[in-house]
Design an enzyme around this catalytic site. Sequence first.
Site, PDB file in Angstrom:
ATOM      1  CB  CYS A   1      -4.595 -16.401  15.492  1.00  0.00           C
ATOM      2  SG  CYS A   1      -4.202 -15.121  14.293  1.00  0.00           S
TER       3      CYS A   1
ATOM      4  NE  ARG B   1      -3.602  -0.080   2.332  1.00  0.00           N
ATOM      5  CZ  ARG B   1      -4.194  -0.754   3.316  1.00  0.00           C
ATOM      6  NH1 ARG B   1      -4.019  -0.401   4.569  1.00  0.00           N
ATOM      7  NH2 ARG B   1      -4.947  -1.797   3.040  1.00  0.00           N
ATOM      8  CE1 TYR B   2       0.241   4.313   4.014  1.00  0.00           C
ATOM      9  CE2 TYR B   2       0.423   2.068   4.840  1.00  0.00           C
ATOM     10  CZ  TYR B   2      -0.219   3.292   4.844  1.00  0.00           C
ATOM     11  OH  TYR B   2      -1.294   3.495   5.653  1.00  0.00           O
TER      12      TYR B   2
ATOM     13  NE  ARG C   1       4.816   2.183   6.403  1.00  0.00           N
ATOM     14  CZ  ARG C   1       4.504   3.371   5.881  1.00  0.00           C
ATOM     15  NH1 ARG C   1       5.147   3.826   4.815  1.00  0.00           N
ATOM     16  NH2 ARG C   1       3.535   4.096   6.413  1.00  0.00           N
TER      17      ARG C   1
ATOM     18  CE  LYS D   1      -2.274   0.848  10.006  1.00  0.00           C
ATOM     19  NZ  LYS D   1      -1.770   0.187   8.789  1.00  0.00           N
TER      20      LYS D   1
ATOM     21  CB  CYS E   1      -9.260 -11.419  17.936  1.00  0.00           C
ATOM     22  SG  CYS E   1      -7.670 -11.669  18.713  1.00  0.00           S
TER      23      CYS E   1
ATOM     24  CG  ASP F   1      -9.774  -1.515  10.071  1.00  0.00           C
ATOM     25  OD1 ASP F   1      -9.576  -0.289  10.023  1.00  0.00           O
ATOM     26  OD2 ASP F   1      -8.857  -2.362  10.178  1.00  0.00           O
TER      27      ASP F   1
ATOM     28  CB  CYS G   1     -10.001 -10.970  13.351  1.00  0.00           C
ATOM     29  SG  CYS G   1      -8.618 -11.120  12.208  1.00  0.00           S
TER      30      CYS G   1
ATOM     31  CG  ASP H   1      -6.057   1.280   7.805  1.00  0.00           C
ATOM     32  OD1 ASP H   1      -5.757   1.909   6.768  1.00  0.00           O
ATOM     33  OD2 ASP H   1      -5.381   0.334   8.249  1.00  0.00           O
TER      34      ASP H   1
ATOM     35  NE  ARG I   1      -4.783  -8.549   7.031  1.00  0.00           N
ATOM     36  CZ  ARG I   1      -3.773  -8.066   7.774  1.00  0.00           C
ATOM     37  NH1 ARG I   1      -3.221  -8.818   8.707  1.00  0.00           N
ATOM     38  NH2 ARG I   1      -3.290  -6.860   7.540  1.00  0.00           N
TER      39      ARG I   1
HETATM   40  C1  LIG Z   1      -0.667  -0.476   8.694  1.00  0.00           C
HETATM   41  C2  LIG Z   1      -0.033  -0.945   7.470  1.00  0.00           C
HETATM   42  C3  LIG Z   1       1.348  -0.771   7.250  1.00  0.00           C
HETATM   43  C4  LIG Z   1       2.267  -0.153   8.278  1.00  0.00           C
HETATM   44  O1  LIG Z   1       1.957   1.133   8.590  1.00  0.00           O
HETATM   45  P1  LIG Z   1       2.838   1.938   9.638  1.00  0.00           P
HETATM   46  O2  LIG Z   1       2.068   3.192   9.835  1.00  0.00           O
HETATM   47  O3  LIG Z   1       4.194   2.149   9.006  1.00  0.00           O
HETATM   48  O4  LIG Z   1       2.958   1.124  10.889  1.00  0.00           O
HETATM   49  C5  LIG Z   1       1.877  -1.197   6.054  1.00  0.00           C
HETATM   50  N1  LIG Z   1       1.099  -1.761   5.103  1.00  0.00           N
HETATM   51  C6  LIG Z   1      -0.212  -1.940   5.278  1.00  0.00           C
HETATM   52  C7  LIG Z   1      -1.003  -2.553   4.199  1.00  0.00           C
HETATM   53  C8  LIG Z   1      -0.830  -1.541   6.481  1.00  0.00           C
HETATM   54  O5  LIG Z   1      -2.137  -1.757   6.652  1.00  0.00           O
END
Ligand SMILES: *Cc1c(COP(=O)(O)O)cnc(C)c1O
Length: 358
Positions: free
Chosen positions: A116, A103-104, A107, A327, A120, A283, A123, A320, A125
């Site tokens: 798990c 998404r970003y 990362r 987020k 939960c 969420d 959850c 989110d 997911r």
């Molecule tokens: C939450 C999340 C992250 C990590 O976000 P940070 O704000 O860096 O902790 C990375 N990828 C996805 C898809 C997420 O939902």
Amino acid sequence: MNSNKTIIPFRGKNEEWHEILSSGICSADQLACHFPINKNNIRGVVKKYPMRINSYYFSLIKKEHDPFWKQAVPDVMELNDDSGFEDPLSEEFQSPVLNLIHRYPDRVLFMVSNQCAVYCRFCMRKRCVGDKTVVTDESIQAGIEYIKKETAIRDVILSGGDPFLLEDGALEGILKQVRAIDHVDIIRIHTRIPCTLPQRVTENLVYMLKQFHPLFINTHFNHPDEITSEAACACALLADAGIPLGCQTVLLKGVNDDPEIMIRLMKKLLQIRVKPYYIHHPDMVKGTGHFRSPVNAGLRIVKALHGHISGLCVPHYMIDLPGGAGKVPLLPEYAKINNNGIMQVENHKGEVFEYPAG
Ligand SMILES: *Cc1c(COP(=O)(O)O)cnc(C)c1O
């Protein structure tokens, strides 16, 4: 890289956590041996969303509808939820390969397990955890190949499911491959194990993890009473291995949507060397509507934290956005800038001061 063979664990054996896991509660019939429940109702829910309450977490339940019960015991409200979506964050849409969400730019979230220690009820997911077919050796290899090829990725988050439900060797294999990728700077593991099955944090596990620094762990506690001596011991082992520990708490109606409970939780986390990282607004996941508190409840909690307790205890309150838009931190409105360039700022006592906005 080292083999673990010469290390004799003085705390935690694999047999112990496997036993705690396999002696847990997975069916309405098992639960009915302990509590007067409506078996048909629970059976109906479990058919759609699996139940697992390992015997350690189950031992924490003191009475029906206490905070442990609410998080772990299925409720018919899960089936009667008209709100929400199976995948509100469009995770599947943002998955270039199965089980990896990009998404970003820098990362990725890489799901390496779909099991798990406790399922939960809230959850995010819910749609896929507990289904043995979702994560496979092939999907893990495809994820690693993707990370190798995408050179902008510098932060890899192992998530799930719970990565710590993999055996040491399987997790070590994944960590080795990810660590060998030049452009990956840091590895994070997102796990609820220190809270839900702390016995899984063995000396051997920690010894293995230490090879992969810089390695960070974000764990997940939602209530101060979850911080037992077992949980404290698991976190101490990880922290002593030089692994910075964070906590991602979920705001849950009837569990922790109360400033007094959250303050106690945040203070206790710091005592076990876990830094509160995020409080997540729940969420819009189908089947979890009964856990959703209004945003105002979250903002009220944030206001009760800022300035009143150590800044180290204050996490960001995050929402989110649907559709995978990301987020965003939410804050009470502390500052307002007037047309004349003066800012009015409120402190933790509710007093308002003027400050030049520059
Ligand atoms: C939450 C999340 C992250 C990590 O976000 P940070 O704000 O860096 O902790 C990375 N990828 C996805 C898809 C997420 O939902």
